[in-house]
Design an enzyme around this catalytic site. Structure first.
Site, PDB file in Angstrom:
ATOM      1  N   ASP A  90       0.852  -1.188   0.000  1.00  0.00           N
ATOM      2  CA  ASP A  90       0.000   0.000   0.000  1.00  0.00           C
ATOM      3  C   ASP A  90       0.890   1.241   0.000  1.00  0.00           C
ATOM      4  O   ASP A  90       2.024   1.204   0.487  1.00  0.00           O
ATOM      5  CB  ASP A  90      -0.868   0.032   1.256  1.00  0.00           C
ATOM      6  N   HIS A 147       4.757  -7.427  -0.302  1.00  0.00           N
ATOM      7  CA  HIS A 147       4.442  -8.682  -0.980  1.00  0.00           C
ATOM      8  C   HIS A 147       5.136  -8.770  -2.337  1.00  0.00           C
ATOM      9  O   HIS A 147       5.598  -7.773  -2.883  1.00  0.00           O
ATOM     10  CB  HIS A 147       2.930  -8.814  -1.148  1.00  0.00           C
ATOM     11  N   SER A 252       8.156   3.455   5.316  1.00  0.00           N
ATOM     12  CA  SER A 252       9.254   3.823   4.451  1.00  0.00           C
ATOM     13  C   SER A 252       8.917   3.630   2.999  1.00  0.00           C
ATOM     14  O   SER A 252       7.810   3.939   2.570  1.00  0.00           O
ATOM     15  CB  SER A 252      10.550   3.121   4.803  1.00  0.00           C
TER      16      SER A 252
END
EC number: 4.1.1.65
Length: 297
Positions: A90, A147, A252
């Site tokens: 995200d 991911h 980050s």
């Protein structure tokens, strides 16, 4: 003036000390400390707890458990289009485009060396020259697990020590070579689309970076460390498309690199475009197997 002062402050603050103190606070299990901190964070950053497996903020054992919270099944469906390159996390697109003359665009007037980003090794960086990059910034409210954008077999992991400047828009515009100066973990995979690099970049208040195969990789070890995973002594580590590969304990940036003519980024994406893990970041242009077949003709 405010932005300029913020950038100047980045050079004088004790980055690692601040981040380690934040890490200690984030691991605190005292109910009144961790519950107050978590509830403030949810309210201040408008975190949507409805998509978390554990919706009650005070049910987490400490702040880091909350920050790296798992999502409910189906909260991030994977794009099933054949050849889709998935968003690894995200966040928001910082930049994406082509690696030109060995450099990656950071912000207007700034770029950084792909070779330095990957730890300063020419051989490691060579497959990505003329290739494609995508930089995704994770804000505090985002889901902070990372991911796999495609299926891949881990070949090498490199811990690169460095500074831990903040990595927001202001510092990207004001700190030269930002992502090639910050502490980071470089993960190199062999995929059907050729070599792929996933770089997890640290930042101020990022207490640690973890991978699913090695666990905690940072806090800093003060020297560059290389771990090979393609040697006979190690069992191959293969991760499927969409599988978790790592996480940040406080936010980050993730930078993806592919070789030349391997991927085409989605045309609708650009700087500041919001993205969710599992959505399509782009499309594979050619598979490694097809490329080898063409070269043999």
């Amino acid at each position: 003036m405010k932005d300029r002062l913020f950038v100047i402050s980045q050079y004088v603050l004790p980055h690692h000390l601040i981040s380690r103190l934040a890490g200690c606070l984030a691991e605190c299990r005292l109910p009144w400390v961790k519950n107050t901190f978590i509830k403030w964070f949810v309210r201040h950053f408008q975190v949507d707890m409805r998509e978390a497996q554990i919706e009650e903020p005070t049910a987490y054992e400490h702040f880091n458990a909350f920050f790296t919270r798992a999502l409910k099944d189906g909260a991030r469906p994977l794009d099933s289009t054949p050849g889709a390159i998935l968003n690894p996390c995200d966040g928001a697109i910082s930049q994406l485009g082509k690696i030109e003359q060995g450099r990656i665009f950071q912000a207007k007037g700034h770029s950084f060396s792909a070779m330095e980003l990957l730890g300063g090794d020419h051989e490691r960086a060579a497959p990505f020259m003329g290739g494609a990059f995508a930089t995704v910034y994770l804000s505090p409210k985002d889901y902070h697990r990372v991911h796999m954008p495609v299926s891949g077999t881990l070949r090498e992991m490199v811990y690169v020590p460095g500074r831990i400047f903040s990595v927001n828009t202001v510092t990207a515009q004001g700190v030269p070579e930002l992502f090639a100066r910050n502490e980071r973990v470089v993960c190199l995979f062999d995929t059907e689309h050729g070599p792929m690099a996933m770089v997890l970049v640290g930042a101020m208040i990022v207490a640690s970076i973890e991978t699913v195969w090695a666990g905690l990789v940072t806090p800093p070890k003060r020297s560059l460390k290389t771990f090979r995973y393609d040697e006979a002594a190690r069992a191959p580590i293969h991760l499927e498309k969409g599988a978790e590969m790592g996480r940040f304990k406080l936010g980050s940036t993730v930078i993806l690199l592919f070789g030349p003519d391997r991927v085409r980024w989605a045309e609708q994406l650009g700087p500041l475009s919001p993205v969710c893990m599992g959505e399509s970041l782009g499309q594979a242009a050619i598979t490694a197997a097809a490329s080898e077949a063409i070269e043999l003709q």
